[in-house]
Enzyme design. Structure first.
Site, mmCIF file in Angstrom:
data_model
loop_
_atom_site.group_PDB
_atom_site.id
_atom_site.type_symbol
_atom_site.label_atom_id
_atom_site.label_comp_id
_atom_site.label_asym_id
_atom_site.label_seq_id
_atom_site.Cartn_x
_atom_site.Cartn_y
_atom_site.Cartn_z
ATOM 1 N N PRO A 14 0.691 -1.219 0.000
ATOM 2 C CG PRO A 14 -0.148 -0.888 2.266
ATOM 3 C CD PRO A 14 0.896 -2.080 1.424
ATOM 4 C CG ASP B 208 4.965 -1.539 2.405
ATOM 5 O OD1 ASP B 208 3.773 -1.281 2.606
ATOM 6 O OD2 ASP B 208 5.629 -2.482 2.018
ATOM 7 C CG HIS B 209 0.395 3.484 5.327
ATOM 8 N ND1 HIS B 209 0.989 3.586 6.687
ATOM 9 C CD2 HIS B 209 -0.486 4.653 5.127
ATOM 10 C CE1 HIS B 209 0.327 4.530 7.202
ATOM 11 N NE2 HIS B 209 -0.485 5.311 6.342
ATOM 12 N NE ARG B 210 3.115 -4.472 2.624
ATOM 13 C CZ ARG B 210 3.449 -5.224 2.052
ATOM 14 N NH1 ARG B 210 2.932 -6.503 1.943
ATOM 15 N NH2 ARG B 210 4.658 -5.068 1.374
#
Length: 495
Positions: free
Chosen positions: A289, A465-467
């Site tokens: 994401p 990367d929003h993770r």
């Protein structure tokens, strides 16, 4: 006594299954030495020099430059001295030799694709040496077992017994129920026919012994069969597959110009760097994401520092530019926000935190976009980064980037400013948590010390990367990079 030995395209590593023949450095009849470079082959990641596994004479080249060859397919045949076979340490049989199954694994450790007719014809072959070692990895050449016996090289003459050459490419015999004949074609031509919806049973082959060529299929597809040769933007190889200028290729894609009219479209095979880049970008975009943040920075102080360094004798031979400073700023900033220098391992369900920085630098090359990385960039000073960046850029533009330099990156920079672009939303390199895009440096009027002054302005775009990276962490990282560029001396407070 001389014998013929086929050399198949070896496994080049990195999970790559095919390569394009870029250029042959030898011709039929040339005498070659063991480990002599005989060809340049292009994988999806790099151009690799292919060493000869034998000492002998080139008997046949199975693939023309521009043709894509699968791992396990024959690419060249050598006429070698029977006594030298096995001593070279690279006795690689043709696919299917010694096995009734054409797809069975050969002694080289690679599986030949179905349809390869190994062992056909009257070509004389020598049995592999019982204790011959496994083929070495491409790029390292054949192994020297230290026997002390000199490798005997074959003469450039033909053997006293004529040797029948093999066909130029694997030809599969296809049974057609409609007319009961056995039609001959090549894999690229069959793929082209499937793509154009052409039934090979309706095509009359004009090649040797009735071989159906690419032009035969195109003639049927365009309704010009029997009307003469079709105009094409690519050159055609002897097996009916095309190559040369990139508009047509061995995978059956075609670039067709209609006879008597201006060309309206060109079709280019999707292969090599473009193919890998597309797969990587799709994987990244639909797996990680993405979030992108932007920061506009006054970099006048950095530009003044660069101007001062040009006058410094210690840096007289070192050309530091703003990309070098950005690279150093990224290396410093990740020490304060390490989540940007991490990897989400989905298979192991682990977060891998790197304690080093392999800094990727996106490079636009004639082969397409490459992102080689500088190993342990965080351990380099400005002078070291200048040298590493120069070497990386020169190697990439020359098409000589080794696969190892394209693997193992931890965070990347893309300099879109060289194209006059201010900002963008870069896509992450697969496996990385962050990528920073650096825009063009522009001289603009800005508020400065209560007045208006011309200042050097640049926009930074950070995708992450929003993770792995929360908004607060991404913002802090971007702010740190911006602070270093705005006030280079501030780096002293961060290390």
């Amino acid at each position: 006594m001389s014998v013929i030995r086929d050399f198949v395209l070896p496994d080049l590593g990195e999970g790559l299954t095919e390569s394009e023949i870029v250029t042959w450095r030898v011709a039929v009849g040339d005498a070659v030495a063991l480990n002599q470079i005989i060809a340049d082959v292009e994988t999806a990641k790099a151009i690799v020099e292919l060493p000869s596994p034998f000492a002998g004479t080139v008997a046949k080249l199975y693939a023309e430059p521009g043709v894509t060859v699968n791992v396990g397919e024959r690419i060249v045949a050598f006429e070698v001295d029977d006594g030298a076979v096995g001593e070279a340490g690279m006795d690689v049989p043709a696919p299917g030799e010694g096995s009734a199954d054409p797809g069975a694994s050969s002694d080289s450790g690679v599986s030949g694709p179905s349809g390869l007719a190994g062992g056909e014809g009257d070509t004389m072959r020598a049995a592999p040496a019982p204790d011959a070692p496994e083929p070495n990895l491409v790029g390292y050449g054949a192994k020297d077992e230290g026997t002390g016996r000199p490798v005997r090289r074959a003469h450039a003459h033909a053997a006293s017994t004529p040797v029948e050459p093999r066909p130029p490419s694997p030809v599969e015999v296809v049974e057609t129920g409609a007319i009961g004949e056995r039609l001959r074609s090549t894999p690229p031509v069959r793929k082209l026919a499937r793509g154009l919806g052409v039934d090979l049973g309706t095509v009359t082959g004009t090649g040797a012994d009735g071989l159906i060529t690419r032009d035969d299929v195109l003639a049927v597809a365009t309704g010009t069969a029997g009307a003469g040769a079709l105009v094409s933007t690519g050159s055609t190889g002897g097996d009916g597959s095309a190559g040369g200028d990139g508009s047509t290729g061995g995978d059956g894609s075609a670039g067709v110009a209609r006879s008597g009219s201006a060309e309206r479209e060109t079709r280019t095979p999707i292969r090599s760097v473009r193919k890998l880049t597309a797969a990587a970008m799709v994987q990244s975009a639909f797996t990680a994401p993405h979030v992108t943040e932007f920061l506009t920075v006054d970099v006048t102080r950095t530009m003044e520092l660069l101007a001062a360094l040009k006058e410094d004798r210690a840096f007289s031979d070192i050309h530091v530019n703003i990309l070098t400073v950005v690279a150093k700023a990224v290396c410093v900033a990740v020490t304060r926000t390490p989540s940007l220098n991490a990897h989400w391992d989905d298979a192991a369900q682990e977060i891998v935190q790197y304690h080093y920085v392999n800094l990727g630098i996106a490079a636009a090359t004639p082969r397409g976009l490459l992102v080689p990385n500088i190993k342990d960039a965080d351990a380099l000073d400005l002078a070291g980064l200048v040298s590493a960046l120069a070497k990386l850029t020169q190697t990439a533009r020359a098409g000589k980037t080794p696969p190892a330099d394209l693997e193992g990156g931890t965070i990347s920079i893309t300099n879109i400013g060289v194209f006059g672009i201010d900002a963008g939303t870069p896509i992450l390199n697969p496996g990385e948590a962050g990528i920073l895009a650096m825009g063009a440096v522009r001289r603009e009027p800005r508020e400065f010390r209560g007045g208006i002054a011309l200042r050097d302005i640049v926009t930074l775009s950070l995708s992450f990367d929003h993770r792995l990276v929360d908004g607060e962490q991404g913002s802090r990282f971007l702010a740190d990079v911006g602070s270093i560029l705005a006030e280079p001396g501030r780096v002293l407070t961060m290390v």
